[in-house]
Design a protein around this motif. Sequence first.
Motif, PDB file in Angstrom:
ATOM      1  N   ILE A  21      -5.675  -4.364  -5.374  1.00  0.00           N
ATOM      2  CA  ILE A  21      -5.511  -2.980  -4.941  1.00  0.00           C
ATOM      3  C   ILE A  21      -4.969  -2.196  -6.124  1.00  0.00           C
ATOM      4  O   ILE A  21      -3.909  -2.514  -6.661  1.00  0.00           O
ATOM      5  CB  ILE A  21      -4.547  -2.883  -3.743  1.00  0.00           C
ATOM      6  CG1 ILE A  21      -5.152  -3.583  -2.535  1.00  0.00           C
ATOM      7  CG2 ILE A  21      -4.238  -1.419  -3.433  1.00  0.00           C
ATOM      8  CD1 ILE A  21      -4.252  -3.587  -1.313  1.00  0.00           C
ATOM      9  N   SER A  22      -5.722  -1.188  -6.512  1.00  0.00           N
ATOM     10  CA  SER A  22      -5.291  -0.341  -7.635  1.00  0.00           C
ATOM     11  C   SER A  22      -4.746   0.968  -7.096  1.00  0.00           C
ATOM     12  O   SER A  22      -5.415   1.656  -6.316  1.00  0.00           O
ATOM     13  CB  SER A  22      -6.473  -0.060  -8.567  1.00  0.00           C
ATOM     14  OG  SER A  22      -6.943  -1.260  -9.114  1.00  0.00           O
ATOM     15  N   GLN A  23      -3.545   1.279  -7.522  1.00  0.00           N
ATOM     16  CA  GLN A  23      -2.907   2.517  -7.120  1.00  0.00           C
ATOM     17  C   GLN A  23      -2.131   3.023  -8.327  1.00  0.00           C
ATOM     18  O   GLN A  23      -1.273   2.329  -8.850  1.00  0.00           O
ATOM     19  CB  GLN A  23      -1.995   2.235  -5.924  1.00  0.00           C
ATOM     20  CG  GLN A  23      -1.848   3.368  -4.952  1.00  0.00           C
ATOM     21  CD  GLN A  23      -0.666   4.259  -5.306  1.00  0.00           C
ATOM     22  OE1 GLN A  23       0.122   3.959  -6.206  1.00  0.00           O
ATOM     23  NE2 GLN A  23      -0.557   5.383  -4.615  1.00  0.00           N
TER      24      GLN A  23
ATOM     25  N   SER B 177       1.676  -5.073  -9.394  1.00  0.00           N
ATOM     26  CA  SER B 177       0.306  -5.523  -9.165  1.00  0.00           C
ATOM     27  C   SER B 177       0.198  -6.088  -7.760  1.00  0.00           C
ATOM     28  O   SER B 177       1.035  -6.892  -7.338  1.00  0.00           O
ATOM     29  CB  SER B 177      -0.080  -6.610 -10.169  1.00  0.00           C
ATOM     30  OG  SER B 177      -0.008  -6.105 -11.478  1.00  0.00           O
ATOM     31  N   ILE B 178      -0.841  -5.667  -7.052  1.00  0.00           N
ATOM     32  CA  ILE B 178      -1.034  -6.105  -5.666  1.00  0.00           C
ATOM     33  C   ILE B 178      -2.426  -6.697  -5.526  1.00  0.00           C
ATOM     34  O   ILE B 178      -3.415  -6.122  -5.966  1.00  0.00           O
ATOM     35  CB  ILE B 178      -0.898  -4.925  -4.680  1.00  0.00           C
ATOM     36  CG1 ILE B 178       0.471  -4.268  -4.840  1.00  0.00           C
ATOM     37  CG2 ILE B 178      -1.110  -5.394  -3.251  1.00  0.00           C
ATOM     38  CD1 ILE B 178       0.603  -2.994  -4.064  1.00  0.00           C
ATOM     39  N   GLY B 179      -2.488  -7.862  -4.888  1.00  0.00           N
ATOM     40  CA  GLY B 179      -3.763  -8.506  -4.586  1.00  0.00           C
ATOM     41  C   GLY B 179      -3.812  -8.855  -3.104  1.00  0.00           C
ATOM     42  O   GLY B 179      -2.780  -9.066  -2.472  1.00  0.00           O
ATOM     43  N   VAL B 180      -5.015  -8.899  -2.548  1.00  0.00           N
ATOM     44  CA  VAL B 180      -5.196  -9.187  -1.131  1.00  0.00           C
ATOM     45  C   VAL B 180      -6.258 -10.257  -0.963  1.00  0.00           C
ATOM     46  O   VAL B 180      -7.307 -10.200  -1.610  1.00  0.00           O
ATOM     47  CB  VAL B 180      -5.614  -7.916  -0.357  1.00  0.00           C
ATOM     48  CG1 VAL B 180      -5.866  -8.232   1.114  1.00  0.00           C
ATOM     49  CG2 VAL B 180      -4.573  -6.832  -0.493  1.00  0.00           C
ATOM     50  N   VAL B 181      -5.970 -11.225  -0.097  1.00  0.00           N
ATOM     51  CA  VAL B 181      -6.948 -12.252   0.280  1.00  0.00           C
ATOM     52  C   VAL B 181      -7.138 -12.124   1.791  1.00  0.00           C
ATOM     53  O   VAL B 181      -6.167 -12.062   2.532  1.00  0.00           O
ATOM     54  CB  VAL B 181      -6.454 -13.676  -0.055  1.00  0.00           C
ATOM     55  CG1 VAL B 181      -7.530 -14.705   0.266  1.00  0.00           C
ATOM     56  CG2 VAL B 181      -6.019 -13.780  -1.499  1.00  0.00           C
TER      57      VAL B 181
END
Length: 194
Positions: free
Chosen positions: A120-122, A131-135
């Motif tokens: 997720i880019s913000q 830094s945020i990632g989603v699975v």
Amino acid sequence: MSKIVDFRQRIVDTIKVMYPNMDVDWYDGLFDEQDIADWTVKTPSARVAVMSTNGDHEVTGELNARLRCVVVVIDENRFVALDGDARAWDYVESIALKANLYNFGDPNAAPATMVKFRRISQPVLRREGVSIGVVEWESDLTIGTNRVREREFFYRPDGSMITQVPSSTHTRGHVHTAAGLQRDEQTDFDASED
């Protein structure tokens, strides 16, 4: 305990084993910037949510709940600018590979399918070094009582299922032949000979 809550805990426990230094917990499926700010206090961190999408009836009388499982991974830059991005991708990729075709040790769960993962880019978070990632994936979980097991198997008075049968049997019978003769027969059967 709810089977869905138990399944969510199995996902949390699996990620904790994968990353012992990661702060892993559950969340309700929604998050905002304040939640992310709270989660970045202890990075790297992961939050696990299980949300049901729909369910179908099984021939066993159980309900097959298709669960949409989501893991959010948060990390931040440590040594150089944007190094949190590489770590977040590594966490996301590893969790996605673990989830793929895995049932998290639950005998009532089908292997996970439809695995998706992304970052997720913000801009505001990027400038703060977060830094945020989603699975995401789908896991089918049967819930309810299996009526077939109730009808087709034998149980002890304490409720436990009888799973072992005798290895040898001794029978005695009284036989009537077609000619009207009668005789006694004795048969021994040993299952270990098969």
